[in-house]
Structures are given as structure tokens and as C-alpha cells.
Design an enzyme around this catalytic site. Structure first.
Site, mmCIF file in Angstrom:
data_model
loop_
_atom_site.group_PDB
_atom_site.id
_atom_site.type_symbol
_atom_site.label_atom_id
_atom_site.label_comp_id
_atom_site.label_asym_id
_atom_site.label_seq_id
_atom_site.Cartn_x
_atom_site.Cartn_y
_atom_site.Cartn_z
ATOM 1 N N TYR A 72 0.828 -1.200 0.000
ATOM 2 C CA TYR A 72 0.000 0.000 0.000
ATOM 3 C C TYR A 72 0.862 1.248 0.000
ATOM 4 O O TYR A 72 2.078 1.183 0.201
ATOM 5 C CB TYR A 72 -0.953 0.003 1.204
ATOM 6 C CG TYR A 72 -0.292 0.279 2.541
ATOM 7 C CD1 TYR A 72 0.555 -0.661 3.143
ATOM 8 C CD2 TYR A 72 -0.494 1.491 3.210
ATOM 9 C CE1 TYR A 72 1.157 -0.395 4.371
ATOM 10 C CE2 TYR A 72 0.105 1.752 4.434
ATOM 11 C CZ TYR A 72 0.922 0.816 5.006
ATOM 12 O OH TYR A 72 1.532 1.071 6.215
ATOM 13 N N ARG A 108 7.991 4.365 -4.666
ATOM 14 C CA ARG A 108 8.116 3.354 -3.621
ATOM 15 C C ARG A 108 7.124 2.206 -3.860
ATOM 16 O O ARG A 108 7.426 1.043 -3.593
ATOM 17 C CB ARG A 108 7.920 3.962 -2.232
ATOM 18 C CG ARG A 108 8.219 2.964 -1.114
ATOM 19 C CD ARG A 108 8.210 3.605 0.247
ATOM 20 N NE ARG A 108 6.918 4.189 0.547
ATOM 21 C CZ ARG A 108 6.672 4.973 1.591
ATOM 22 N NH1 ARG A 108 7.651 5.255 2.441
ATOM 23 N NH2 ARG A 108 5.481 5.465 1.801
ATOM 24 N N ARG A 136 -6.900 -20.839 -2.315
ATOM 25 C CA ARG A 136 -5.946 -20.622 -1.229
ATOM 26 C C ARG A 136 -4.784 -21.603 -1.331
ATOM 27 O O ARG A 136 -4.971 -22.815 -1.238
ATOM 28 C CB ARG A 136 -6.633 -20.772 0.129
ATOM 29 C CG ARG A 136 -5.687 -20.433 1.281
ATOM 30 C CD ARG A 136 -6.348 -20.513 2.640
ATOM 31 N NE ARG A 136 -5.383 -20.183 3.677
ATOM 32 C CZ ARG A 136 -4.473 -21.034 4.159
ATOM 33 N NH1 ARG A 136 -4.436 -22.269 3.712
ATOM 34 N NH2 ARG A 136 -3.617 -20.627 5.080
ATOM 35 N N GLU A 166 12.580 2.355 13.897
ATOM 36 C CA GLU A 166 11.656 3.421 13.494
ATOM 37 C C GLU A 166 10.460 3.386 14.425
ATOM 38 O O GLU A 166 10.430 2.599 15.369
ATOM 39 C CB GLU A 166 11.244 3.237 12.025
ATOM 40 C CG GLU A 166 10.600 1.894 11.749
ATOM 41 C CD GLU A 166 10.281 1.640 10.271
ATOM 42 O OE1 GLU A 166 10.093 2.615 9.519
ATOM 43 O OE2 GLU A 166 10.196 0.464 9.902
HETATM 44 N N1 PMP Z 1 7.924 3.757 8.880
HETATM 45 C C1 PMP Z 1 6.791 3.031 8.916
HETATM 46 C C2 PMP Z 1 6.820 1.679 9.548
HETATM 47 C C3 PMP Z 1 5.604 3.551 8.373
HETATM 48 O O1 PMP Z 1 4.480 2.819 8.398
HETATM 49 C C4 PMP Z 1 5.615 4.858 7.804
HETATM 50 C C5 PMP Z 1 4.366 5.485 7.275
HETATM 51 N N2 PMP Z 1 3.795 4.775 6.247
HETATM 52 C C6 PMP Z 1 6.825 5.565 7.782
HETATM 53 C C7 PMP Z 1 7.957 4.980 8.325
HETATM 54 C C8 PMP Z 1 6.908 6.935 7.166
HETATM 55 O O2 PMP Z 1 6.894 6.852 5.765
HETATM 56 P P1 PMP Z 1 6.346 8.052 4.888
HETATM 57 O O3 PMP Z 1 7.106 9.269 5.283
HETATM 58 O O4 PMP Z 1 6.645 7.632 3.493
HETATM 59 O O5 PMP Z 1 4.891 8.157 5.177
#
Ligand code: PMP
Length: 284
Positions: A31, A50, A98, A178
Site C-alpha cells: 500500500y 516506492r 488458497r 523506526e
Molecule cells: N515507517 C513506517 C513503519 C511507516 O508505516 C511509515 C508510514 N507509512 C513511515 C515509516 C513513514 O513513511 P512516509 O514518510 O513515506 O509516510
């Protein structure tokens, strides 16, 4: 709302996807979330690039090119009169009997998209700042692919809420990877911005990239490396970035205040710069 499903724009109550869809059965899908400000997409090119990277990494085929994808986004914005919020786009490997093995390559992908309203620029969280907790990063080893397999991040967010916090920063081998749905940053006492280097351990955030470019353009130092929770707690400032939060201050980590325990100056400045740059670069 009017939503998009496999080539058609329909009221959300009439939208449907097969129970055999591999997104539903195997989380076999990816997504993107693109922010909308003043009725326009923010960095659609970055999100589309991406998306293709995620598709390639999973050997998924999509018959829509970037112009077609952009058109779907714009039509949804128009049909829903969206001023501020996001467009969510999901592509799965489609519906098939499946089986763990992928179906034949010509099985059509399932493509779904919808809008969601959200106050982005005047977000109360940008003023208040977020409290985060640390949790072990128990996700799979390909976090650079933006899959719909989001159960652990969801559990992490619930655990944060249960403990009276807003979100979780995930830690692997002693270093922050993150946030549950954002990239994590700190500002050290020399005003250097620090965020983890890109690898398979984290999502390559589109907002992360733009913030990094803006910081460098404004003569701020940026270091790409991992940091510990302790270093973050002792930092001058901490913040996180994502498409729909932009730049959010982090004011405490595991109940320890970061800096003054208030949104930091550099964080505020970066948020302002990001909003200005996004409105300027606005997709025509
Ligand atoms: N890390 C994770 C795990 C995320 O889900 C997101 C948001 N989708 C981000 C980082 C930030 O990515 P972006 O700046 O492209 O939204």
C-alpha cells in the site's frame, strides 16, 4: 465516500473484494498513503516510486502506470471534495484458490483506493508533542517493503495507548529502527539531526527523505545512523516523520522527558519548512 475498486468508482457501501483475495488471506499486498493538502497530492512521485519498488520486491504485477495511478488519486480527491487528508492505495496479488504458492502471474491484482479526511496542518499533536514508549521490534525482516502486514505495529500502538502514551518506537539489537508508522529522529546537543540509515530493517520514508533534503538545504548537519533509547532520552529534541503527520515532536520516551519535555525549536522549524516546501512543490 466514493471509493475505487478495480477500475470502478462506487459508493463505499457497494464496494467489495473477494473472500479469496490474497491480501485478506495472506497479507499478500502492499500500500501507499499520500497526503493531500489544499486538495492537492504531496509528493505523489515519491509514493509511486516506492509502490513500484514494493511491487518489484514481491514479484507483483500491476497493469496501471503512474499516470493512471495519479488519475485515480485525483478523481477520488475530486469526487469526495477532499481538501486535507490522505489517499490510501492498496494493491494485492488478487483472488485465487488458497495456496501458499503464488497464483499464475496473469491473475489480476486487486486495486483499491479511498480518501480519508484528516486535519494535517493544524494538528493538535504538532502543538502538544507525542509521548512514546520503546518496544522490541518483532516485525519481519523486510520492513523496506510497504506490506499490509501491519499486525505488530497495530499491537505496538495499542500497547502504547494502554500505557498512556501515543506511539511506540521499535528497538532491535539495542538501536531504534523506526516508529510503529513513522521514521524516528533525534537532534543532538550540536544540533545535528540523527536518523537511522536505510536498510531492510526500516521503511524508506518519503517524508524522511524530504526532511533530510530540507535540513541540508538549510545548512543543518544530518547523520544517518542508529541510536539507542538512552541517547534519544538525553537528546536535545526528538521527532518523527510520516506522510500524514509530517513532522511531529516527541516530548517523552519511556516516561523520561526529552529536552525540556516540550516540542523543540528545530522540530518546529522543520515542520514549518516541510509545510512551506510541500505547498510550493504542489502537484499542479
Ligand atoms: N515507517 C513506517 C513503519 C511507516 O508505516 C511509515 C508510514 N507509512 C513511515 C515509516 C513513514 O513513511 P512516509 O514518510 O513515506 O509516510
Amino acid at each position: 465516500r466514493t471509493v475505487y475498486v478495480n477500475g470502478r468508482y462506487v459508493p463505499e457501501s457497494e464496494a467489495s473484494v473477494s473472500v479469496f483475495d490474497r491480501g485478506f488471506l495472506f497479507a499478500d499486498g502492499i500500500y501507499e498513503v499520500t497526503a493531500v493538502l489544499k486538495g492537492r497530492l504531496v509528493d505523489f512521485e515519491g509514493h509511486a516510486a516506492r509502490l513500484h519498488r514494493s511491487l518489484n520486491e514481491l514479484n507483483m504485477h500491476l497493469s496501471l502506470n503512474d499516470n493512471a495511478l495519479r488519475d485515480i488519486h485525483r478523481q477520488l480527491i475530486d469526487k469526495n471534495a477532499l481538501q486535507e487528508g490522505l489517499v490510501y492505495l492498496q494493491v494485492t496479488r488478487g483472488a485465487a484458490d488458497r495456496d501458499f504458492a503464488y497464483p499464475e502471474a496473469q491473475t489480476p491484482a486487486t486495486v483499491v483506493a479511498f480518501t480519508q479526511q484528516k486535519a494535517i496542518i493544524d494538528s493538535p499533536l504538532a502543538e502538544r508533542g507525542l509521548k512514546v514508549i520503546s518496544l522490541p521490534d518483532m516485525r519481519w525482516g523486510r520492513r523496506d517493503i510497504k506490506t499490509v502486514q501491519l499486525l505488530y505495529p497495530s499491537m505496538a500502538k495499542m500497547e502504547a495507548k494502554k500505557r498512556g502514551a501515543d506511539d511506540a518506537w521499535l528497538v532491535e539489537s539495542g538501536l531504534v529502527t523506526e516508529g510503529s508508522s513513522s521514521n524516528a529522529w533525534i537532534v543532538d546537543h550540536d544540533n545535528t539531526l540523527i536518523t537511522r540509515e536505510l536498510s531492510r530493517s526500516l521503511l524508506h520514508g518519503i517524508t524522511r527523505r524530504t526532511v533530510m533534503q530540507l535540513a541540508k538545504a538549510h545548512d543543518m548537519k544530518v547523520e544517518e545512523r542508529g541510536f539507542t533509547i538512552k541517547e534519544a532520552q538525553n537528546a536535545r529534541e526528538a521527532f518523527m516523520t510520516s506522510a500524514t503527520s509530517l513532522v511531529y515532536p516527541v516530548v517523552s520516551i519511556d516516561q523520561r522527558p526529552v529536552g525540556e519535555g516540550q516540542p523543540g525549536e528545530i522540530t518546529r522549524a522543520l515542520r514549518r519548512l516541510y509545510i512551506e516546501a510541500s505547498l510550493e512543490a504542489m502537484d499542479a
